[in-house]
Design a protein around this motif. Structure first.
Motif, mmCIF file in Angstrom:
data_model
loop_
_atom_site.group_PDB
_atom_site.id
_atom_site.type_symbol
_atom_site.label_atom_id
_atom_site.label_comp_id
_atom_site.label_asym_id
_atom_site.label_seq_id
_atom_site.Cartn_x
_atom_site.Cartn_y
_atom_site.Cartn_z
ATOM 1 N N GLU A 138 0.759 -0.910 0.547
ATOM 2 C CA GLU A 138 -0.003 0.035 0.282
ATOM 3 C C GLU A 138 0.772 0.819 0.413
ATOM 4 O O GLU A 138 0.980 2.099 -0.655
ATOM 5 C CB GLU A 138 -0.811 0.412 1.067
ATOM 6 N N GLU A 139 2.177 1.263 0.502
ATOM 7 C CA GLU A 139 2.992 2.342 0.815
ATOM 8 C C GLU A 139 3.791 2.387 -1.235
ATOM 9 O O GLU A 139 3.770 4.345 -0.635
ATOM 10 C CB GLU A 139 3.857 2.277 1.764
ATOM 11 N N ALA A 140 4.122 1.579 -1.197
ATOM 12 C CA ALA A 140 4.696 1.681 -2.204
ATOM 13 C C ALA A 140 3.618 1.916 -3.201
ATOM 14 O O ALA A 140 4.007 3.218 -4.291
ATOM 15 C CB ALA A 140 5.381 0.840 -3.035
ATOM 16 N N LYS A 141 2.240 1.970 -3.453
ATOM 17 C CA LYS A 141 1.327 2.483 -4.596
ATOM 18 C C LYS A 141 0.962 3.945 -3.983
ATOM 19 O O LYS A 141 0.996 4.356 -4.757
ATOM 20 C CB LYS A 141 -0.424 1.956 -4.154
ATOM 21 N N ALA A 142 0.875 4.296 -2.547
ATOM 22 C CA ALA A 142 0.991 5.557 -2.761
ATOM 23 C C ALA A 142 2.349 6.487 -2.638
ATOM 24 O O ALA A 142 1.727 7.260 -3.803
ATOM 25 C CB ALA A 142 1.169 5.421 -0.580
ATOM 26 N N GLN A 143 3.439 5.987 -2.903
ATOM 27 C CA GLN A 143 4.404 6.310 -3.377
ATOM 28 C C GLN A 143 4.155 6.942 -4.748
ATOM 29 O O GLN A 143 4.673 7.963 -5.690
ATOM 30 C CB GLN A 143 5.403 5.699 -2.995
ATOM 31 N N ALA A 144 3.921 5.808 -5.326
ATOM 32 C CA ALA A 144 3.751 5.530 -7.402
ATOM 33 C C ALA A 144 2.547 7.108 -7.469
ATOM 34 O O ALA A 144 3.317 7.314 -8.471
ATOM 35 C CB ALA A 144 3.305 4.434 -7.389
ATOM 36 N N ASN A 145 1.297 6.820 -6.742
ATOM 37 C CA ASN A 145 0.623 8.029 -7.149
ATOM 38 C C ASN A 145 1.012 9.092 -7.036
ATOM 39 O O ASN A 145 0.357 9.897 -7.165
ATOM 40 C CB ASN A 145 -1.042 7.767 -6.246
ATOM 41 N N ARG A 153 8.134 7.275 -10.434
ATOM 42 C CA ARG A 153 6.497 6.299 -10.452
ATOM 43 C C ARG A 153 6.693 5.220 -10.997
ATOM 44 O O ARG A 153 6.065 4.321 -10.862
ATOM 45 C CB ARG A 153 5.713 7.231 -11.167
ATOM 46 N N ASP A 154 7.701 5.057 -11.794
ATOM 47 C CA ASP A 154 8.354 3.127 -12.685
ATOM 48 C C ASP A 154 8.649 2.849 -11.200
ATOM 49 O O ASP A 154 8.631 1.430 -11.176
ATOM 50 C CB ASP A 154 8.465 3.505 -13.454
ATOM 51 N N MET A 155 9.440 3.420 -10.987
ATOM 52 C CA MET A 155 10.299 2.830 -9.285
ATOM 53 C C MET A 155 9.430 1.844 -8.298
ATOM 54 O O MET A 155 9.384 0.965 -8.128
ATOM 55 C CB MET A 155 11.351 3.450 -9.024
ATOM 56 N N HIS A 156 8.542 3.113 -7.983
ATOM 57 C CA HIS A 156 7.364 2.548 -6.820
ATOM 58 C C HIS A 156 6.744 1.736 -7.221
ATOM 59 O O HIS A 156 6.121 0.558 -7.135
ATOM 60 C CB HIS A 156 6.192 4.215 -6.383
ATOM 61 N N LYS A 157 6.469 1.352 -8.716
ATOM 62 C CA LYS A 157 4.829 0.592 -9.359
ATOM 63 C C LYS A 157 5.779 -0.458 -9.385
ATOM 64 O O LYS A 157 5.287 -1.679 -9.099
ATOM 65 C CB LYS A 157 4.191 1.112 -10.857
#
Length: 193
Positions: A138-145, A153-157
């Motif tokens: 969830e944290e990585a998704k939020a960081q991507a957003n 964005r690509d790295m977090h995705k």
């Protein structure tokens, strides 16, 4: 994003990475990387930075007409940057965490010792791991957003995708263990009758 701006962004990313880890270039990273990312495991930070630089040089030398190859190499380079960053973050976290004197088992051994636990206790540990993986996902998704650049964005995705895969494996392990426990309970109740 044009190819030139992509290359410029990647060059900046590699430059930032090099500056961030240049001081640690002679330190060894005790990590096993995906063989498609780096040629060797357990090498120095400088070795990995050099391979990242080689990937960037190779990417910049590709003709602009080879868009598929450029995209492939850009993803490869991003994967290398992400893997090195994660390995360095893990190394840094281990360095700043105080050592527990009452539990001398190393983290990798404690991970494997989970599999030695009785099924009920193991199931508890699996649920704890699932919760942690869900939080990280969830944290990585939020960081991507909220990422400000396409690269971030690509790295977090990509990170979110890794956590998603690990969550799936954890769920499968929980399901298997629950089925096993239900089977054992059914067996035990059949024996009592």
């Amino acid at each position: 994003m044009s190819i030139q701006s992509l290359l410029n962004t990647l060059e900046q990313k590699v430059q930032q990475l090099t500056q961030a880890y240049q001081a640690d270039s002679d330190k060894k990273i005790n990590a096993k990387f995906n063989r498609t990312l780096f040629t060797e495991d357990f090498e120095t930070v400088g070795f990995y930075l050099k391979e990242i630089q080689q990937s960037l040089t190779k990417l910049c030398s590709l003709p602009y007409q080879n868009e598929e190859q450029i995209v492939f190499m850009a993803e490869h380079l991003l994967g290398q940057c992400t893997a090195l960053t994660e390995a360095m973050n893990r190394k840094h976290k281990k360095a700043i965490q105080p050592k527990k004197t009452e539990q001398p088992v190393t983290s990798s051994k404690s991970q494997h010792s989970i599999h030695q636990l009785p099924p009920r206790e193991r199931l508890e540990k699996y649920y704890e791991a699932l919760q942690q993986l869900t939080e990280k996902y969830e944290e990585a998704k939020a960081q991507a957003n909220t990422a400000q650049t396409d690269i971030q964005r690509d790295m977090h995705k990509q990170t979110a995708s890794i956590y998603s895969t690990r969550r799936q494996k954890c769920l499968e392990a929980i399901e298997t263990l629950e089925e096993y426990l239900a089977f054992k309970e059914a067996q035990e109740s059949a024996v009592k009758k």
